[in-house]
Write a protein that holds these residues in place. Structure first.
Motif, PDB file in Angstrom:
ATOM      1  N   VAL A 129     -54.133  28.977 -61.472  1.00 16.43           N
ATOM      2  CA  VAL A 129     -52.727  28.729 -61.808  1.00 16.43           C
ATOM      3  C   VAL A 129     -51.923  28.569 -60.525  1.00 16.43           C
ATOM      4  O   VAL A 129     -52.011  29.392 -59.614  1.00 16.43           O
ATOM      5  CB  VAL A 129     -52.146  29.902 -62.636  1.00 16.43           C
ATOM      6  N   VAL A 130     -51.142  27.502 -60.480  1.00 13.68           N
ATOM      7  CA  VAL A 130     -50.143  27.345 -59.423  1.00 13.68           C
ATOM      8  C   VAL A 130     -48.800  27.711 -60.034  1.00 13.68           C
ATOM      9  O   VAL A 130     -48.440  27.219 -61.107  1.00 13.68           O
ATOM     10  CB  VAL A 130     -50.099  25.918 -58.858  1.00 13.68           C
ATOM     11  N   ALA A 131     -48.061  28.601 -59.369  1.00 15.88           N
ATOM     12  CA  ALA A 131     -46.776  29.066 -59.888  1.00 15.88           C
ATOM     13  C   ALA A 131     -45.818  29.308 -58.731  1.00 15.88           C
ATOM     14  O   ALA A 131     -46.156  29.080 -57.566  1.00 15.88           O
ATOM     15  CB  ALA A 131     -46.968  30.345 -60.707  1.00 15.88           C
ATOM     16  N   ASP A 132     -44.596  29.738 -59.064  1.00 16.28           N
ATOM     17  CA  ASP A 132     -43.598  30.093 -58.059  1.00 16.28           C
ATOM     18  C   ASP A 132     -43.324  28.924 -57.113  1.00 16.28           C
ATOM     19  O   ASP A 132     -43.324  29.061 -55.892  1.00 16.28           O
ATOM     20  CB  ASP A 132     -44.062  31.325 -57.275  1.00 16.28           C
ATOM     21  N   PHE A 133     -43.043  27.767 -57.703  1.00 12.00           N
ATOM     22  CA  PHE A 133     -42.867  26.535 -56.933  1.00 12.00           C
ATOM     23  C   PHE A 133     -41.603  26.539 -56.063  1.00 12.00           C
ATOM     24  O   PHE A 133     -41.610  26.016 -54.949  1.00 12.00           O
ATOM     25  CB  PHE A 133     -42.783  25.336 -57.883  1.00 12.00           C
ATOM     26  N   ARG A 134     -40.514  27.087 -56.574  1.00 13.33           N
ATOM     27  CA  ARG A 134     -39.225  26.858 -55.936  1.00 13.33           C
ATOM     28  C   ARG A 134     -39.045  27.612 -54.617  1.00 13.33           C
ATOM     29  O   ARG A 134     -38.351  27.140 -53.717  1.00 13.33           O
ATOM     30  CB  ARG A 134     -38.101  27.234 -56.903  1.00 13.33           C
ATOM     31  N   ALA A 135     -39.667  28.777 -54.498  1.00 17.60           N
ATOM     32  CA  ALA A 135     -39.405  29.641 -53.354  1.00 17.60           C
ATOM     33  C   ALA A 135     -39.763  28.983 -52.021  1.00 17.60           C
ATOM     34  O   ALA A 135     -39.085  29.186 -51.011  1.00 17.60           O
ATOM     35  CB  ALA A 135     -40.163  30.954 -53.511  1.00 17.60           C
ATOM     36  N   ARG A 136     -40.830  28.181 -51.995  1.00 14.43           N
ATOM     37  CA  ARG A 136     -41.250  27.586 -50.719  1.00 14.43           C
ATOM     38  C   ARG A 136     -40.205  26.600 -50.212  1.00 14.43           C
ATOM     39  O   ARG A 136     -39.927  26.537 -49.004  1.00 14.43           O
ATOM     40  CB  ARG A 136     -42.601  26.898 -50.893  1.00 14.43           C
ATOM     41  N   ASP A 137     -39.615  25.820 -51.101  1.00 11.00           N
ATOM     42  CA  ASP A 137     -38.582  24.885 -50.667  1.00 11.00           C
ATOM     43  C   ASP A 137     -37.356  25.630 -50.165  1.00 11.00           C
ATOM     44  O   ASP A 137     -36.738  25.226 -49.169  1.00 11.00           O
ATOM     45  CB  ASP A 137     -38.190  23.944 -51.812  1.00 11.00           C
ATOM     46  N   VAL A 138     -37.002  26.736 -50.819  1.00 12.54           N
ATOM     47  CA  VAL A 138     -35.879  27.551 -50.359  1.00 12.54           C
ATOM     48  C   VAL A 138     -36.177  28.108 -48.971  1.00 12.54           C
ATOM     49  O   VAL A 138     -35.319  28.097 -48.070  1.00 12.54           O
ATOM     50  CB  VAL A 138     -35.575  28.686 -51.358  1.00 12.54           C
ATOM     51  N   ALA A 139     -37.403  28.583 -48.755  1.00 13.63           N
ATOM     52  CA  ALA A 139     -37.784  29.113 -47.450  1.00 13.63           C
ATOM     53  C   ALA A 139     -37.713  28.047 -46.364  1.00 13.63           C
ATOM     54  O   ALA A 139     -37.485  28.356 -45.185  1.00 13.63           O
ATOM     55  CB  ALA A 139     -39.185  29.709 -47.518  1.00 13.63           C
ATOM     56  N   ALA A 140     -37.890  26.784 -46.757  1.00 10.70           N
ATOM     57  CA  ALA A 140     -37.810  25.673 -45.808  1.00 10.70           C
ATOM     58  C   ALA A 140     -36.383  25.150 -45.665  1.00 10.70           C
ATOM     59  O   ALA A 140     -36.168  24.088 -45.083  1.00 10.70           O
ATOM     60  CB  ALA A 140     -38.740  24.548 -46.246  1.00 10.70           C
ATOM     61  N   GLY A 141     -35.415  25.902 -46.183  1.00 12.42           N
ATOM     62  CA  GLY A 141     -34.013  25.521 -46.045  1.00 12.42           C
ATOM     63  C   GLY A 141     -33.467  24.654 -47.147  1.00 12.42           C
ATOM     64  O   GLY A 141     -32.341  24.153 -47.051  1.00 12.42           O
ATOM     65  N   GLY A 142     -34.244  24.466 -48.226  1.00  8.82           N
ATOM     66  CA  GLY A 142     -33.806  23.605 -49.319  1.00  8.82           C
ATOM     67  C   GLY A 142     -33.131  24.360 -50.447  1.00  8.82           C
ATOM     68  O   GLY A 142     -33.030  25.582 -50.435  1.00  8.82           O
ATOM     69  N   GLN A 143     -32.694  23.595 -51.431  1.00  8.26           N
ATOM     70  CA  GLN A 143     -32.032  24.161 -52.597  1.00  8.26           C
ATOM     71  C   GLN A 143     -33.029  24.723 -53.614  1.00  8.26           C
ATOM     72  O   GLN A 143     -32.636  25.443 -54.520  1.00  8.26           O
ATOM     73  CB  GLN A 143     -31.183  23.077 -53.277  1.00  8.26           C
ATOM     74  N   GLY A 144     -34.297  24.363 -53.474  1.00  8.11           N
ATOM     75  CA  GLY A 144     -35.284  24.792 -54.464  1.00  8.11           C
ATOM     76  C   GLY A 144     -35.153  24.055 -55.779  1.00  8.11           C
ATOM     77  O   GLY A 144     -35.839  24.370 -56.744  1.00  8.11           O
ATOM     78  N   ALA A 145     -34.301  23.051 -55.812  1.00  2.04           N
ATOM     79  CA  ALA A 145     -34.044  22.285 -57.033  1.00  2.04           C
ATOM     80  C   ALA A 145     -33.236  21.037 -56.653  1.00  2.04           C
ATOM     81  O   ALA A 145     -32.605  21.022 -55.596  1.00  2.04           O
ATOM     82  CB  ALA A 145     -33.272  23.137 -58.037  1.00  2.04           C
ATOM     83  N   PRO A 146     -33.234  20.025 -57.521  1.00  2.00           N
ATOM     84  CA  PRO A 146     -34.136  19.865 -58.661  1.00  2.00           C
ATOM     85  C   PRO A 146     -35.514  19.415 -58.190  1.00  2.00           C
ATOM     86  O   PRO A 146     -35.647  18.366 -57.547  1.00  2.00           O
ATOM     87  CB  PRO A 146     -33.455  18.792 -59.511  1.00  2.00           C
ATOM     88  N   LEU A 147     -36.547  20.207 -58.493  1.00  2.47           N
ATOM     89  CA  LEU A 147     -37.886  19.898 -58.013  1.00  2.47           C
ATOM     90  C   LEU A 147     -38.500  18.682 -58.704  1.00  2.47           C
ATOM     91  O   LEU A 147     -39.436  18.077 -58.173  1.00  2.47           O
ATOM     92  CB  LEU A 147     -38.810  21.101 -58.185  1.00  2.47           C
ATOM     93  N   VAL A 148     -37.990  18.311 -59.864  1.00  8.44           N
ATOM     94  CA  VAL A 148     -38.511  17.096 -60.507  1.00  8.44           C
ATOM     95  C   VAL A 148     -38.123  15.850 -59.725  1.00  8.44           C
ATOM     96  O   VAL A 148     -38.603  14.756 -60.026  1.00  8.44           O
ATOM     97  CB  VAL A 148     -38.009  16.970 -61.960  1.00  8.44           C
ATOM     98  N   SER A 149     -37.279  16.001 -58.715  1.00  9.37           N
ATOM     99  CA  SER A 149     -36.780  14.825 -57.996  1.00  9.37           C
ATOM    100  C   SER A 149     -37.898  14.035 -57.340  1.00  9.37           C
ATOM    101  O   SER A 149     -37.854  12.794 -57.315  1.00  9.37           O
ATOM    102  CB  SER A 149     -35.737  15.236 -56.952  1.00  9.37           C
TER     103      SER A 149
END
Length: 389
Positions: A129-149
């Protein structure tokens, strides 16, 4: 690779499980939809989740119980999808989890929390299972969303004109071909909150816009709501029910002294207006829509009226079932993670760089990484009749 994508959005009414056959060759990622099953949260879990969301203050025991309950609900949905859609041949599960808090301060996202412990999914299915997608983008300075972009950008590439992808769930978001992506504001979040408040909890939402259709938008209330500072912020930007909840309605004076039907009509107009303003701001020539909000004829009618001259079409017309689009999108993101490929476009989220997303929970037999050196996709093609194996 056969991948199951799991999603429960900001309306938190059900877990959607979409199965997809994914193949990456020569820069083209082909997605063959195999169908979707949707499993509603049971009343007890949904009630506990509703009570725990902002602005409520909850003990850690509640968080732990929700993490387990949501994880088990996601696990049941994955088992069902593997059995009914994949003939028990799925190779990977990608779980978005349930967003319970999106921490935004001074225009920056500081953290984000999705519940739904993936160990329950791995244990029930035997699959990684791959989960917890948003946190890595936030850690890289991103908004963590919208990830469907990223999925939208790959899918829109090469289309004539300037089509934008729009999703109207609890929160509405859009993606433009130049990489601009952001949450426009409330989709159905305030509508759902108002329906619950006015019905004493009997109604979870305004089904088919029935209440709104009986009312008339109040221009004074509408202008008051349009004064929300969020709408004037530049992209990339994200928001959630941390801002747009029942307390927001009360603070704006919408819950006392007004006909419920007029409040629902006003909130419907608010969503349509803020979405239409965002669509015009990015110069869209066509809107490809998805999400539960598109099933509200009063909302879609208002949006089409405000966007006269800009066609609003369902993503189903392009081969991707609108009710399952976000679940399919996370199947794609899980596939990219499994291949060591980035799942974000920094233009869309504002991150410093594109990042490989998520955390991996091994399956019953561990996890075998695909060969290294795969080239990331340049476009996404949806193959075969939508929703048919």
């Amino acid at each position: 690779m056969l991948v199951i994508g799991l999603m429960s959005g900001t309306s938190y009414d059900a877990v959607d499980a979409a199965a997809a056959e994914l193949l990456l060759e020569n820069g083209t990622l082909t997605l063959r939809p195999l169908g979707m099953v949707s499993t509603p949260y049971d009343d007890g879990l949904r009630g506990a989740l509703t009570a725990a969301l902002p602005p409520a203050a909850v003990p850690l025991e509640t968080v732990c119980r929700l993490d387990t309950g949501i994880g088990r609900a996601f696990a049941a949905a994955a088992v069902r999808a593997d059995r009914e859609l994949c003939d028990r041949r799925a190779e990977l599960v990608a779980s978005h989890g349930q967003t319970v808090f999106h921490w935004v301060a001074d225009g920056r996202v500081r953290g984000t929390l999705q519940l739904g412990q993936p160990a329950w999914i791995a244990e029930a299915t035997g699959l990684p299972v791959v989960a917890d997608f948003r946190a890595r983008d936030v850690a890289a300075g991103g908004q963590g969303a919208p990830l469907v972009s990223l999925v939208d950008l790959l899918w829109l590439r090469g289309r004539p004109g300037r089509p934008v992808a729009l999703n109207i769930g609890g929160i509405a978001n859009l993606t433009a071909p130049d990489g601009t992506a952001f949450d426009t504001g409330p989709g159905c979040a305030l509508l759902d909150a108002a329906a619950r408040e006015f019905s004493g909890g009997r109604l979870a939402y305004d089904a088919d816009g029935t209440l709104a259709a009986r009312g008339r938008p109040d221009p004074v209330l509408l202008e008051r709501l349009l004064g929300e500072p969020y709408y004037a912020l530049p992209a990339p930007k994200t928001t959630g029910k941390e801002l747009f909840h029942a307390g927001y309605l009360a603070a704006a004076g919408l819950l006392d002294g007004h006909r419920p039907e007029d409040v629902l009509a006003t909130l419907t107009e608010l969503t349509a207006r803020t979405v239409a303003d965002a669509v015009r701001a990015v110069g869209a020539t066509e809107v490809i829509g998805s999400g539960g909000g598109l099933r509200n004829p009063v909302l879609t009618g208002a949006l089409r009226r405000l966007l006269a001259g800009v066609p609003v079409r369902a993503s189903d017309e392009w081969g991707l079932p609108g009710a399952a689009k976000e679940a399919y999108a996370f199947a794609v993101l899980g596939f990219l993670t499994a291949h060591g490929l980035p799942g974000t476009d920094p233009r869309a989220t504002g991150a410093r760089r594109a990042a490989v997303l998520g955390s991996l929970t091994p399956g019953r037999h561990g996890f075998r990484l695909p060969p290294a050196g795969a080239r990331g996709p340049e476009r996404l093609v949806v193959a075969g009749p939508a929703g048919r194996p």
